[in-house]
Design a protein around this motif. Structure first.
Motif, PDB file in Angstrom:
ATOM      1  N   MET A 166      -2.108 155.732  20.293  1.00 14.77           N
ATOM      2  CA  MET A 166      -2.649 155.197  21.541  1.00 14.77           C
ATOM      3  C   MET A 166      -1.619 154.305  22.229  1.00 14.77           C
ATOM      4  O   MET A 166      -1.482 154.312  23.450  1.00 14.77           O
ATOM      5  CB  MET A 166      -3.929 154.413  21.251  1.00 14.77           C
ATOM      6  N   ALA A 167      -0.884 153.532  21.433  1.00 14.59           N
ATOM      7  CA  ALA A 167       0.122 152.627  22.006  1.00 14.59           C
ATOM      8  C   ALA A 167       1.199 153.434  22.743  1.00 14.59           C
ATOM      9  O   ALA A 167       1.574 153.094  23.867  1.00 14.59           O
ATOM     10  CB  ALA A 167       0.749 151.779  20.902  1.00 14.59           C
ATOM     11  N   LEU A 168       1.653 154.506  22.131  1.00 13.83           N
ATOM     12  CA  LEU A 168       2.691 155.327  22.772  1.00 13.83           C
ATOM     13  C   LEU A 168       2.174 155.960  24.057  1.00 13.83           C
ATOM     14  O   LEU A 168       2.869 155.986  25.077  1.00 13.83           O
ATOM     15  CB  LEU A 168       3.155 156.427  21.816  1.00 13.83           C
ATOM     16  N   THR A 169       0.954 156.479  23.991  1.00 11.38           N
ATOM     17  CA  THR A 169       0.352 157.084  25.187  1.00 11.38           C
ATOM     18  C   THR A 169       0.269 156.057  26.307  1.00 11.38           C
ATOM     19  O   THR A 169       0.600 156.331  27.458  1.00 11.38           O
ATOM     20  CB  THR A 169      -1.062 157.613  24.859  1.00 11.38           C
ATOM     21  N   GLU A 170      -0.168 154.849  25.960  1.00 13.27           N
ATOM     22  CA  GLU A 170      -0.327 153.792  26.971  1.00 13.27           C
ATOM     23  C   GLU A 170       1.030 153.357  27.522  1.00 13.27           C
ATOM     24  O   GLU A 170       1.181 153.114  28.721  1.00 13.27           O
ATOM     25  CB  GLU A 170      -1.079 152.615  26.336  1.00 13.27           C
ATOM     26  N   MET A 171       2.029 153.277  26.653  1.00 16.04           N
ATOM     27  CA  MET A 171       3.376 152.900  27.116  1.00 16.04           C
ATOM     28  C   MET A 171       3.947 153.972  28.047  1.00 16.04           C
ATOM     29  O   MET A 171       4.629 153.660  29.032  1.00 16.04           O
ATOM     30  CB  MET A 171       4.295 152.680  25.910  1.00 16.04           C
ATOM     31  N   GLN A 172       3.674 155.231  27.738  1.00 15.01           N
ATOM     32  CA  GLN A 172       4.155 156.309  28.617  1.00 15.01           C
ATOM     33  C   GLN A 172       3.465 156.248  29.977  1.00 15.01           C
ATOM     34  O   GLN A 172       4.095 156.438  31.018  1.00 15.01           O
ATOM     35  CB  GLN A 172       3.937 157.674  27.948  1.00 15.01           C
ATOM     36  N   LYS A 173       2.158 155.917  29.943  1.00 18.15           N
ATOM     37  CA  LYS A 173       1.423 155.765  31.208  1.00 18.15           C
ATOM     38  C   LYS A 173       2.009 154.614  32.019  1.00 18.15           C
ATOM     39  O   LYS A 173       2.204 154.727  33.227  1.00 18.15           O
ATOM     40  CB  LYS A 173      -0.057 155.451  30.921  1.00 18.15           C
ATOM     41  N   LEU A 174       2.286 153.509  31.341  1.00 28.21           N
ATOM     42  CA  LEU A 174       2.853 152.330  32.014  1.00 28.21           C
ATOM     43  C   LEU A 174       4.177 152.676  32.683  1.00 28.21           C
ATOM     44  O   LEU A 174       4.437 152.277  33.821  1.00 28.21           O
ATOM     45  CB  LEU A 174       3.099 151.204  31.004  1.00 28.21           C
ATOM     46  N   ARG A 175       5.020 153.403  31.957  1.00 26.57           N
ATOM     47  CA  ARG A 175       6.318 153.785  32.519  1.00 26.57           C
ATOM     48  C   ARG A 175       6.127 154.610  33.796  1.00 26.57           C
ATOM     49  O   ARG A 175       6.776 154.350  34.815  1.00 26.57           O
ATOM     50  CB  ARG A 175       7.122 154.579  31.488  1.00 26.57           C
ATOM     51  N   GLY A 176       5.231 155.582  33.720  1.00 26.22           N
ATOM     52  CA  GLY A 176       4.970 156.434  34.881  1.00 26.22           C
ATOM     53  C   GLY A 176       4.430 155.640  36.051  1.00 26.22           C
ATOM     54  O   GLY A 176       4.851 155.824  37.202  1.00 26.22           O
ATOM     55  N   GLU A 177       3.494 154.743  35.754  1.00 26.91           N
ATOM     56  CA  GLU A 177       2.902 153.931  36.822  1.00 26.91           C
ATOM     57  C   GLU A 177       3.950 153.034  37.467  1.00 26.91           C
ATOM     58  O   GLU A 177       3.964 152.855  38.675  1.00 26.91           O
ATOM     59  CB  GLU A 177       1.772 153.064  36.249  1.00 26.91           C
ATOM     60  N   ALA A 178       4.822 152.445  36.641  1.00 20.77           N
ATOM     61  CA  ALA A 178       5.852 151.537  37.175  1.00 20.77           C
ATOM     62  C   ALA A 178       6.837 152.301  38.056  1.00 20.77           C
ATOM     63  O   ALA A 178       7.224 151.817  39.129  1.00 20.77           O
ATOM     64  CB  ALA A 178       6.583 150.845  36.029  1.00 20.77           C
ATOM     65  N   ILE A 179       7.230 153.484  37.611  1.00 19.03           N
ATOM     66  CA  ILE A 179       8.182 154.285  38.401  1.00 19.03           C
ATOM     67  C   ILE A 179       7.583 154.597  39.774  1.00 19.03           C
ATOM     68  O   ILE A 179       8.241 154.454  40.805  1.00 19.03           O
ATOM     69  CB  ILE A 179       8.561 155.573  37.636  1.00 19.03           C
ATOM     70  N   GLU A 180       6.294 154.961  39.771  1.00 12.99           N
ATOM     71  CA  GLU A 180       5.655 155.309  41.041  1.00 12.99           C
ATOM     72  C   GLU A 180       5.403 154.071  41.900  1.00 12.99           C
ATOM     73  O   GLU A 180       5.723 154.050  43.084  1.00 12.99           O
ATOM     74  CB  GLU A 180       4.340 156.024  40.746  1.00 12.99           C
ATOM     75  N   ARG A 181       4.858 153.032  41.275  1.00  8.73           N
ATOM     76  CA  ARG A 181       4.455 151.831  42.017  1.00  8.73           C
ATOM     77  C   ARG A 181       5.640 151.100  42.661  1.00  8.73           C
ATOM     78  O   ARG A 181       5.547 150.607  43.770  1.00  8.73           O
ATOM     79  CB  ARG A 181       3.741 150.913  41.029  1.00  8.73           C
ATOM     80  N   PHE A 182       6.762 151.040  41.936  1.00  3.34           N
ATOM     81  CA  PHE A 182       7.907 150.261  42.432  1.00  3.34           C
ATOM     82  C   PHE A 182       9.059 151.155  42.905  1.00  3.34           C
ATOM     83  O   PHE A 182      10.122 150.654  43.252  1.00  3.34           O
ATOM     84  CB  PHE A 182       8.403 149.308  41.333  1.00  3.34           C
ATOM     85  N   GLY A 183       8.842 152.465  42.904  1.00  3.71           N
ATOM     86  CA  GLY A 183       9.888 153.381  43.355  1.00  3.71           C
ATOM     87  C   GLY A 183      11.137 153.312  42.491  1.00  3.71           C
ATOM     88  O   GLY A 183      12.263 153.409  42.987  1.00  3.71           O
ATOM     89  N   LEU A 184      10.926 153.167  41.186  1.00  6.19           N
ATOM     90  CA  LEU A 184      12.071 153.041  40.273  1.00  6.19           C
ATOM     91  C   LEU A 184      12.791 154.375  40.108  1.00  6.19           C
ATOM     92  O   LEU A 184      12.194 155.443  40.272  1.00  6.19           O
ATOM     93  CB  LEU A 184      11.595 152.568  38.892  1.00  6.19           C
ATOM     94  N   ILE A 185      14.030 154.283  39.725  1.00  6.87           N
ATOM     95  CA  ILE A 185      14.777 155.492  39.371  1.00  6.87           C
ATOM     96  C   ILE A 185      14.453 155.880  37.927  1.00  6.87           C
ATOM     97  O   ILE A 185      14.280 157.050  37.609  1.00  6.87           O
ATOM     98  CB  ILE A 185      16.284 155.262  39.563  1.00  6.87           C
ATOM     99  N   ASP A 186      14.335 154.873  37.073  1.00  9.14           N
ATOM    100  CA  ASP A 186      13.993 155.158  35.680  1.00  9.14           C
ATOM    101  C   ASP A 186      13.524 153.861  35.005  1.00  9.14           C
ATOM    102  O   ASP A 186      13.755 152.760  35.533  1.00  9.14           O
ATOM    103  CB  ASP A 186      15.208 155.721  34.930  1.00  9.14           C
ATOM    104  N   ALA A 187      12.886 153.996  33.854  1.00 11.84           N
ATOM    105  CA  ALA A 187      12.435 152.827  33.094  1.00 11.84           C
ATOM    106  C   ALA A 187      12.380 153.179  31.617  1.00 11.84           C
ATOM    107  O   ALA A 187      12.109 154.336  31.257  1.00 11.84           O
ATOM    108  CB  ALA A 187      11.052 152.383  33.571  1.00 11.84           C
TER     109      ALA A 187
END
Lengths: 141, 79
Positions: free
Chosen positions: A58-79
């Motif tokens: 569950m932790a890995l799934t949630e961390m992957q979701k967080l990464r995706g959300e951050a990339i979209e929300r802040f227009g990141l190139i990568d995280a």
């Protein structure tokens, strides 16, 4: 190259994670990082060690979701997000957040957002060793 | 079979990391909470989050399927 989102027992290398980010694009204008480390006190008590436990899948799934959300929300190139699940002592690294963006503002904001969200959403627990015995940490709001 | 997982401070209170319950038709998350609560009175008082198949849920009336995995979790303290 190791996955950008990991739970691992061993220490991580900030240089290696930054190098991995830089491979993503030549549009990167800034990389912001946060490294959480073990301190030798908590709530007025000395701490000689911290032991982490996670609900791995569950932790890995949630961390992957967080990464995706951050990339979209802040227009990141990568995280990249790496959290250790191990017994550590004061001074040891615990967690790494590293984000790459075209401009510094997005990188700083995303880095702060990611560590704050990780603490709220990722099922990981820590137990501190103190002179009074071992105690699970009760998080502050 | 329903697999029930415990972590960190909750695991310490129930003194185990995993329990299993036979699945019965119509079984809900509430039924599992009640059965664990009966076996370990007060142990779940520190539970802040529940997960069904690795996704957070707060719906105690949620029907369970054979093979489901439930987790009872205290507040997170990673980072």
């Amino acid at each position: 190259m190791p996955s950008p989102v990991r739970l691992q027992q061993q220490d991580f290398s900030l240089d290696a994670e930054i190098a991995a980010l830089k491979q993503a694009s030549s549009h990167i204008g800034g990389i912001a990082t946060f490294v959480g480390c073990a301190r030798d006190f908590s709530e007025g008590r000395s701490v000689s060690g911290i032991c982490f436990e996670a609900y791995d899948r569950m932790a890995l799934t949630e961390m992957q979701k967080l990464r995706g959300e951050a990339i979209e929300r802040f227009g990141l190139i990568d995280a990249r997000i790496v959290h250790r699940v191990a017994a550590v002592v004061p001074g040891d690294n615990i967690v790494l957040i590293a984000v790459a963006a075209e401009h510094r503002a997005a990188a700083f904001e995303a880095c702060r957002w990611l560590i704050d969200e990780l603490k709220q959403r990722v099922p990981i627990w820590k137990k501190e060793t103190t002179p009074e015995g071992d105690a699970w940490v009760t998080p502050h709001p | 079979m329903i697999r029930v997982l415990f972590f960190g401070p909750v695991a310490e209170r129930v003194d185990t990391r995993e329990m299993q319950f036979e699945h019965t038709p119509g079984m809900t998350l509430h039924d599992i909470i009640a059965r664990v609560g009966m076996q370990y009175p007060g142990a779940l008082s520190i539970v802040s989050f529940m997960a069904l198949n690795q996704g957070q849920t707060s719906d105690r009336q949620q029907p369970l399927q054979d093979g489901d995995e439930i987790a009872f979790m205290a507040k997170f303290s990673g980072g």
